[in-house]
Design an enzyme around this catalytic site. Structure first.
Site, PDB file in Angstrom:
ATOM      1  N   ASN A   3      -7.928  -3.095  11.699  1.00  0.00           N
ATOM      2  CA  ASN A   3      -8.434  -3.996  10.667  1.00  0.00           C
ATOM      3  C   ASN A   3      -9.648  -4.770  11.155  1.00  0.00           C
ATOM      4  O   ASN A   3      -9.782  -5.062  12.336  1.00  0.00           O
ATOM      5  CB  ASN A   3      -7.331  -4.963  10.228  1.00  0.00           C
ATOM      6  CG  ASN A   3      -6.147  -4.211   9.651  1.00  0.00           C
ATOM      7  OD1 ASN A   3      -6.275  -3.034   9.335  1.00  0.00           O
ATOM      8  ND2 ASN A   3      -5.018  -4.866   9.540  1.00  0.00           N
ATOM      9  N   HIS A  31     -11.939  -1.109  15.209  1.00  0.00           N
ATOM     10  CA  HIS A  31     -12.997  -0.772  14.244  1.00  0.00           C
ATOM     11  C   HIS A  31     -13.987  -1.906  14.030  1.00  0.00           C
ATOM     12  O   HIS A  31     -14.663  -1.958  13.013  1.00  0.00           O
ATOM     13  CB  HIS A  31     -12.360  -0.342  12.907  1.00  0.00           C
ATOM     14  CG  HIS A  31     -11.643   0.976  12.994  1.00  0.00           C
ATOM     15  ND1 HIS A  31     -10.761   1.427  12.050  1.00  0.00           N
ATOM     16  CD2 HIS A  31     -11.697   1.951  13.940  1.00  0.00           C
ATOM     17  CE1 HIS A  31     -10.294   2.620  12.408  1.00  0.00           C
ATOM     18  NE2 HIS A  31     -10.837   2.960  13.551  1.00  0.00           N
ATOM     19  N   CYS A  78     -27.387  -6.162  15.619  1.00  0.00           N
ATOM     20  CA  CYS A  78     -28.663  -5.460  15.534  1.00  0.00           C
ATOM     21  C   CYS A  78     -28.443  -3.986  15.843  1.00  0.00           C
ATOM     22  O   CYS A  78     -27.703  -3.634  16.767  1.00  0.00           O
ATOM     23  CB  CYS A  78     -29.639  -6.070  16.531  1.00  0.00           C
ATOM     24  SG  CYS A  78     -31.166  -5.138  16.653  1.00  0.00           S
ATOM     25  N   CYS A 127     -33.284  -8.455  12.861  1.00  0.00           N
ATOM     26  CA  CYS A 127     -32.826  -9.124  14.080  1.00  0.00           C
ATOM     27  C   CYS A 127     -33.825 -10.210  14.486  1.00  0.00           C
ATOM     28  O   CYS A 127     -35.022  -9.931  14.603  1.00  0.00           O
ATOM     29  CB  CYS A 127     -32.696  -8.078  15.186  1.00  0.00           C
ATOM     30  SG  CYS A 127     -32.261  -8.788  16.779  1.00  0.00           S
ATOM     31  N   GLY A 163       1.784  -0.568   8.899  1.00  0.00           N
ATOM     32  CA  GLY A 163       0.810  -0.590   7.806  1.00  0.00           C
ATOM     33  C   GLY A 163      -0.394   0.301   8.012  1.00  0.00           C
ATOM     34  O   GLY A 163      -1.501  -0.052   7.614  1.00  0.00           O
ATOM     35  N   ASN A 187       6.088   1.024   7.464  1.00  0.00           N
ATOM     36  CA  ASN A 187       5.056   1.303   6.461  1.00  0.00           C
ATOM     37  C   ASN A 187       5.715   1.388   5.089  1.00  0.00           C
ATOM     38  O   ASN A 187       6.901   1.679   4.983  1.00  0.00           O
ATOM     39  CB  ASN A 187       4.364   2.639   6.793  1.00  0.00           C
ATOM     40  CG  ASN A 187       2.977   2.730   6.187  1.00  0.00           C
ATOM     41  OD1 ASN A 187       2.115   1.925   6.519  1.00  0.00           O
ATOM     42  ND2 ASN A 187       2.754   3.674   5.297  1.00  0.00           N
ATOM     43  N   GLU A 203       5.368   3.595   2.915  1.00  0.00           N
ATOM     44  CA  GLU A 203       5.755   4.961   2.541  1.00  0.00           C
ATOM     45  C   GLU A 203       5.676   5.845   3.790  1.00  0.00           C
ATOM     46  O   GLU A 203       5.056   5.450   4.775  1.00  0.00           O
ATOM     47  CB  GLU A 203       4.789   5.483   1.469  1.00  0.00           C
ATOM     48  CG  GLU A 203       3.365   5.456   1.959  1.00  0.00           C
ATOM     49  CD  GLU A 203       2.318   5.500   0.855  1.00  0.00           C
ATOM     50  OE1 GLU A 203       2.695   5.609  -0.317  1.00  0.00           O
ATOM     51  OE2 GLU A 203       1.132   5.431   1.199  1.00  0.00           O
TER      52      GLU A 203
HETATM   53  P1  OAD Z   1      -4.900   3.006   4.860  1.00  0.00           P
HETATM   54  O1  OAD Z   1      -5.370   2.386   3.572  1.00  0.00           O
HETATM   55  O2  OAD Z   1      -5.245   4.413   5.143  1.00  0.00           O
HETATM   56  O3  OAD Z   1      -3.314   2.894   4.941  1.00  0.00           O
HETATM   57  C1  OAD Z   1      -2.618   1.719   4.690  1.00  0.00           C
HETATM   58  C2  OAD Z   1      -1.146   2.022   4.750  1.00  0.00           C
HETATM   59  O4  OAD Z   1      -0.437   0.802   4.559  1.00  0.00           O
HETATM   60  C3  OAD Z   1      -0.661   2.993   3.666  1.00  0.00           C
HETATM   61  O5  OAD Z   1       0.092   4.036   4.271  1.00  0.00           O
HETATM   62  C4  OAD Z   1       0.221   2.131   2.765  1.00  0.00           C
HETATM   63  O6  OAD Z   1       1.368   2.804   2.287  1.00  0.00           O
HETATM   64  C5  OAD Z   1       0.654   1.018   3.699  1.00  0.00           C
HETATM   65  N1  OAD Z   1       0.940  -0.269   3.053  1.00  0.00           N
HETATM   66  C6  OAD Z   1       0.381  -0.816   1.955  1.00  0.00           C
HETATM   67  N2  OAD Z   1       0.897  -2.019   1.691  1.00  0.00           N
HETATM   68  C7  OAD Z   1       1.811  -2.269   2.668  1.00  0.00           C
HETATM   69  C8  OAD Z   1       2.711  -3.349   2.960  1.00  0.00           C
HETATM   70  N3  OAD Z   1       2.749  -4.449   2.202  1.00  0.00           N
HETATM   71  N4  OAD Z   1       3.508  -3.230   4.035  1.00  0.00           N
HETATM   72  C9  OAD Z   1       3.487  -2.113   4.814  1.00  0.00           C
HETATM   73  N5  OAD Z   1       2.667  -1.074   4.593  1.00  0.00           N
HETATM   74  C10 OAD Z   1       1.850  -1.137   3.541  1.00  0.00           C
HETATM   75  O7  OAD Z   1      -5.369   2.032   6.021  1.00  0.00           O
HETATM   76  P2  OAD Z   1      -5.512   2.285   7.572  1.00  0.00           P
HETATM   77  O8  OAD Z   1      -4.419   3.146   8.110  1.00  0.00           O
HETATM   78  O9  OAD Z   1      -5.727   0.957   8.196  1.00  0.00           O
HETATM   79  O10 OAD Z   1     -11.542   2.814   9.191  1.00  0.00           O
HETATM   80  O11 OAD Z   1      -6.857   3.077   7.613  1.00  0.00           O
HETATM   81  C11 OAD Z   1      -7.370   3.371   8.843  1.00  0.00           C
HETATM   82  C12 OAD Z   1      -8.841   3.274   8.824  1.00  0.00           C
HETATM   83  O12 OAD Z   1      -9.361   4.078   7.792  1.00  0.00           O
HETATM   84  C13 OAD Z   1      -9.433   1.907   8.541  1.00  0.00           C
HETATM   85  O13 OAD Z   1      -9.462   1.088   9.650  1.00  0.00           O
HETATM   86  C14 OAD Z   1     -10.784   2.275   8.100  1.00  0.00           C
HETATM   87  C15 OAD Z   1     -10.378   3.327   7.159  1.00  0.00           C
HETATM   88  O14 OAD Z   1     -11.109   3.936   6.321  1.00  0.00           O
HETATM   89  C16 OAD Z   1     -12.862   2.646   9.246  1.00  0.00           C
HETATM   90  O15 OAD Z   1     -13.459   1.940   8.457  1.00  0.00           O
HETATM   91  C17 OAD Z   1     -13.503   3.382  10.373  1.00  0.00           C
END
Ligand code: OAD
Length: 247
Positions: A110, A127, A135, A155, A195, A221, A223
């Site tokens: 995050n 990330h 910059c 910058c 999450g 998570n 799901e």
């Molecule tokens: P995702 O949006 O891919 O996944 C979020 C997960 O959290 C999903 O599997 C949801 O089911 C789950 N979720 C949602 N609400 C929840 C809750 N209240 N409690 C528990 N789980 C919950 O997000 P990330 O895995 O963080 O990267 O995505 C990874 C990376 O992809 C991000 O850091 C970003 C992105 O695109 C970059 O920007 C490089």
């Protein structure tokens, strides 16, 4: 609360209580209950464009102002966001584990800074951060302004374009973040993954790395994900409800 979930919570509590070396990997799901949209929520689109298409170096070259203002808007939303019970539970867990002489590493995908706001210390931001810009040439950093811009700021040191201080698709993770995260999962007795859809590499690979090095995984998570079948315990529900029961 089902008996099955209760039993899984009890099992995870035991694993955490016994773990001398704990690593935690979080994703955007942990901040969903703070009102921050997950990356793949809402179809993973922004104004009809897949986020993967513009949160890239090419996307920024094509439309620097559009990309900048997307981050500025999310940065502005952060001012209203507060850490939730899940962030707070992890900060407590860190204090408990360190207090009993264990090791604790929190690595997050995050960019919202909510772990730090909840009191977690030394969180690894895999990330980058939405709170700063840097910059493109000399890496000079400053705070991310919340107002939208008409032209991307330059910058103050070298005059090159500034950019959000985040990792875009197609970019390498900063070594200063990735290497300690790999080291922590390679050495951990338990990895708690919270999450995250466990689909974006290399961060998702930390889960496989932990297992390959003899660690056990607890997944929490909403799901099932690709990590579910690798987990010793999989808890499906809201992080803000389940994490306080673990910590
Ligand atoms: P995702 O949006 O891919 O996944 C979020 C997960 O959290 C999903 O599997 C949801 O089911 C789950 N979720 C949602 N609400 C929840 C809750 N209240 N409690 C528990 N789980 C919950 O997000 P990330 O895995 O963080 O990267 O995505 C990874 C990376 O992809 C991000 O850091 C970003 C992105 O695109 C970059 O920007 C490089």
């Amino acid at each position: 609360m089902t008996d099955k979930l209760d039993a899984a919570v009890a099992r995870a509590r035991e694993m955490l209580a016994d773990a001398p070396r704990l690593a935690v990997l979080t994703g955007s799901g942990i901040s969903a209950e703070s009102g921050i949209q997950t990356f793949r929520g809402g179809g993973g689109l922004w104004k009809g464009t897949p986020i993967e298409d513009f949160a890239t170096p090419d996307g920024f070259d094509r439309d620097p102002v559009g990309v900048w203002n997307w981050y500025a808007q999310r940065r502005a939303e952060l001012d209203a966001a507060r850490p939730n019970a899940a962030h707070e539970a992890l900060a407590r867990l860190q204090r408990d584990v360190l207090g009993r002489g264990g090791t604790f590493t929190l690595a997050t995908q995050n960019i919202d800074g909510l772990h730090q706001a909840a009191g977690s210390t030394d969180a690894i931001e895999l990330h980058g951060s939405m709170r700063s810009v840097r910059c493109r040439d000399c890496e000079h950093r400053r705070e991310m302004p919340v107002e939208p811009v008409a032209a991307v700021p330059t910058c103050p040191r070298c005059g090159a374009a500034m950019r959000p201080d985040v990792v875009w698709f197609g970019e390498a993770l900063p070594e200063a973040a990735y290497l300690p995260a790999v080291e922590a999962v390679a050495e951990c007795s338990v990895l708690l993954a919270v999450g995250t859809s466990a689909t974006v590499y290399p961060a998702a690979g930390l889960i496989e790395w932990a297992i390959g090095s003899g660690g056990k995984v607890i997944e929490l998570n909403l799901e099932p994900t690709p990590a579910t079948r690798m987990a010793a315990v999989a808890l499906h529900g809201k992080a803000g409800e389940l994490l306080p029961r673990l910590a």
